[in-house]
Design a protein around this motif. Structure first.
Motif, PDB file in Angstrom:
ATOM      1  N   GLY A  63      -2.146   3.579   8.616  1.00  0.00           N
ATOM      2  CA  GLY A  63      -2.049   2.894   7.331  1.00  0.00           C
ATOM      3  C   GLY A  63      -2.066   3.853   6.160  1.00  0.00           C
ATOM      4  O   GLY A  63      -1.293   3.704   5.201  1.00  0.00           O
ATOM      5  N   ALA A  64      -2.926   4.854   6.230  1.00  0.00           N
ATOM      6  CA  ALA A  64      -3.022   5.824   5.143  1.00  0.00           C
ATOM      7  C   ALA A  64      -1.769   6.684   5.061  1.00  0.00           C
ATOM      8  O   ALA A  64      -1.231   6.929   3.975  1.00  0.00           O
TER       9      ALA A  64
ATOM     10  N   PRO B 188      -5.161  -5.192   3.616  1.00  0.00           N
ATOM     11  CA  PRO B 188      -4.769  -6.495   4.150  1.00  0.00           C
ATOM     12  C   PRO B 188      -4.329  -7.421   3.019  1.00  0.00           C
ATOM     13  O   PRO B 188      -4.781  -7.283   1.883  1.00  0.00           O
ATOM     14  N   GLY B 189      -3.441  -8.343   3.328  1.00  0.00           N
ATOM     15  CA  GLY B 189      -2.991  -9.289   2.318  1.00  0.00           C
ATOM     16  C   GLY B 189      -1.551  -9.079   1.915  1.00  0.00           C
ATOM     17  O   GLY B 189      -0.840  -8.227   2.454  1.00  0.00           O
TER      18      GLY B 189
ATOM     19  N   ALA C  92       0.006  -3.601   7.658  1.00  0.00           N
ATOM     20  CA  ALA C  92       0.949  -3.547   8.777  1.00  0.00           C
ATOM     21  C   ALA C  92       2.278  -2.930   8.336  1.00  0.00           C
ATOM     22  O   ALA C  92       2.908  -2.174   9.090  1.00  0.00           O
ATOM     23  N   HIS C  93       2.707  -3.220   7.119  1.00  0.00           N
ATOM     24  CA  HIS C  93       3.906  -2.591   6.575  1.00  0.00           C
ATOM     25  C   HIS C  93       3.707  -1.079   6.454  1.00  0.00           C
ATOM     26  O   HIS C  93       4.635  -0.298   6.673  1.00  0.00           O
ATOM     27  N   ALA C  94       2.492  -0.678   6.108  1.00  0.00           N
ATOM     28  CA  ALA C  94       2.200   0.749   5.990  1.00  0.00           C
ATOM     29  C   ALA C  94       2.327   1.444   7.337  1.00  0.00           C
ATOM     30  O   ALA C  94       2.824   2.572   7.418  1.00  0.00           O
ATOM     31  N   ALA C  95       1.883   0.780   8.403  1.00  0.00           N
ATOM     32  CA  ALA C  95       2.018   1.368   9.739  1.00  0.00           C
ATOM     33  C   ALA C  95       3.487   1.605  10.079  1.00  0.00           C
ATOM     34  O   ALA C  95       3.853   2.642  10.653  1.00  0.00           O
ATOM     35  N   LEU C  96       4.341   0.657   9.707  1.00  0.00           N
ATOM     36  CA  LEU C  96       5.784   0.837   9.910  1.00  0.00           C
ATOM     37  C   LEU C  96       6.297   2.024   9.108  1.00  0.00           C
ATOM     38  O   LEU C  96       7.065   2.852   9.617  1.00  0.00           O
TER      39      LEU C  96
END
Length: 308
Positions: free
Chosen positions: A290-291, A74-75, A114-118
């Protein structure tokens, strides 16, 4: 075949994956972020040690060299994607921690969760083959990410993609962390269900179940939230004209209770200047998104570094 480690650092768990360059998960590891009850730790923060331990475990499962390591948290990351620059009030010590130094690695690529999920969807999931994507994660809050011309758009100070903080109702007094009134996050995020339902429902799950049972009050509250989501998505289409919209997060588990009325509202509001609708897809990745996305992001950055 290249291999990468992806870490998703959350307040509850540290999730890690070892993936190859096709997105196949070769091994995964999940460990609690916090110390067990009654334990003490006089050295560095426990969650840092957990991340290091998860990386060691995943490395031990690799049959060869690990080509890249990515970490989602996060962040807001710094411009070099080497650390989280801003994350107030959570995971004390995370801000400005250079992960490559702490883990004694040549490079660790860091990005917003959230960017990682994308990135998980764009590189390995339902977004493969699309160059312009908008993704929203619908959960406790509403996160998001934007892919433009095949690249994650992080924006000035890495602040892009906070799609949940768009304003839908300027006359509402409620405001999130950005101070914006009447946001998409307040309209559909799980954290505001009790307020939206005047205390009758505490979770989106309970609200949706009552909607499925035909409860009139639940139907009003839920469909009003879905209508606002549709307005937000159509606004994003007008701004960015993406090839695809991807929805992820726990609220999407509502299935047809979400997607059917959402399609009906979008049919009303979407501007179809070319006679085509923007497809909306359910995210492929759930708990490990996310990972997986952190690993994919790291593979891309490592490849680009080799070309420089």
């Amino acid at each position: 075949m290249a291999a990468a480690i992806g870490i998703d650092l959350g307040g509850t768990n540290v999730k890690g994956v070892l993936v190859n360059d096709t997105g196949e998960i070769l091994h995964q590891e999940v460990q609690a972020t916090a110390l067990p009850a009654g334990s003490s730790n006089g050295q560095e923060r426990h969650w840092q040690q957990v991340v290091a331990q998860v990386v060691r475990v995943l490395k031990s499962q690799s049959s060869g060299e690990v080509d890249a390591i990515g970490l989602a948290a996060p962040g807001l990351p710094n411009d070099a994607n080497s650390a989280i620059r801003i994350m107030p009030e959570r995971l004390e010590g995370l801000e400005n921690l250079i992960w490559s130094d702490y883990l004694h690695e040549k490079e660790v690529w860091v990005l917003n969760d959230a960017h990682a999920a994308l990135m998980a969807e764009a590189k390995f999931g339902v977004g493969q083959g699309f160059r312009n994507i908008v993704m929203l994660t619908l959960g406790t809050g509403v996160g998001g990410g934007i892919l433009i011309n095949g690249e994650l758009y992080q924006g000035n100070y890495q602040m892009a993609g906070h799609l949940g903080h768009m304003t839908l109702d300027v006359d509402r007094e409620d405001a999130g962390i950005t101070g914006m009134p009447g946001t998409l996050e307040s309209a559909i995020g799980d954290a505001t269900v009790a307020k939206r339902s005047f205390g009758k429902y505490q979770t989106t799950l309970a609200l949706v179940e009552a909607y499925r049972q035909g409860d009139a009050f639940a139907t009003y509250i839920w469909l009003n939230s879905v209508r606002k989501l549709a307005l937000g998505l159509c606004s994003l289409c007008n701004l960015l004209s993406p090839d695809q919209i991807i929805l992820g997060g726990g609220i999407t588990q509502a299935g047809d209770a979400l997607y059917k009325p959402l399609a009906d509202f979008i049919a009303v509001y979407e501007w179809k200047s070319a006679g085509k609708s923007t497809p909306i897809q359910q995210a492929r990745y759930t708990n490990m998104a996310g990972a997986v996305g952190a690993a994919g992001f790291a593979l891309d950055r490592a490849f680009c570094s080799q070309l420089e």
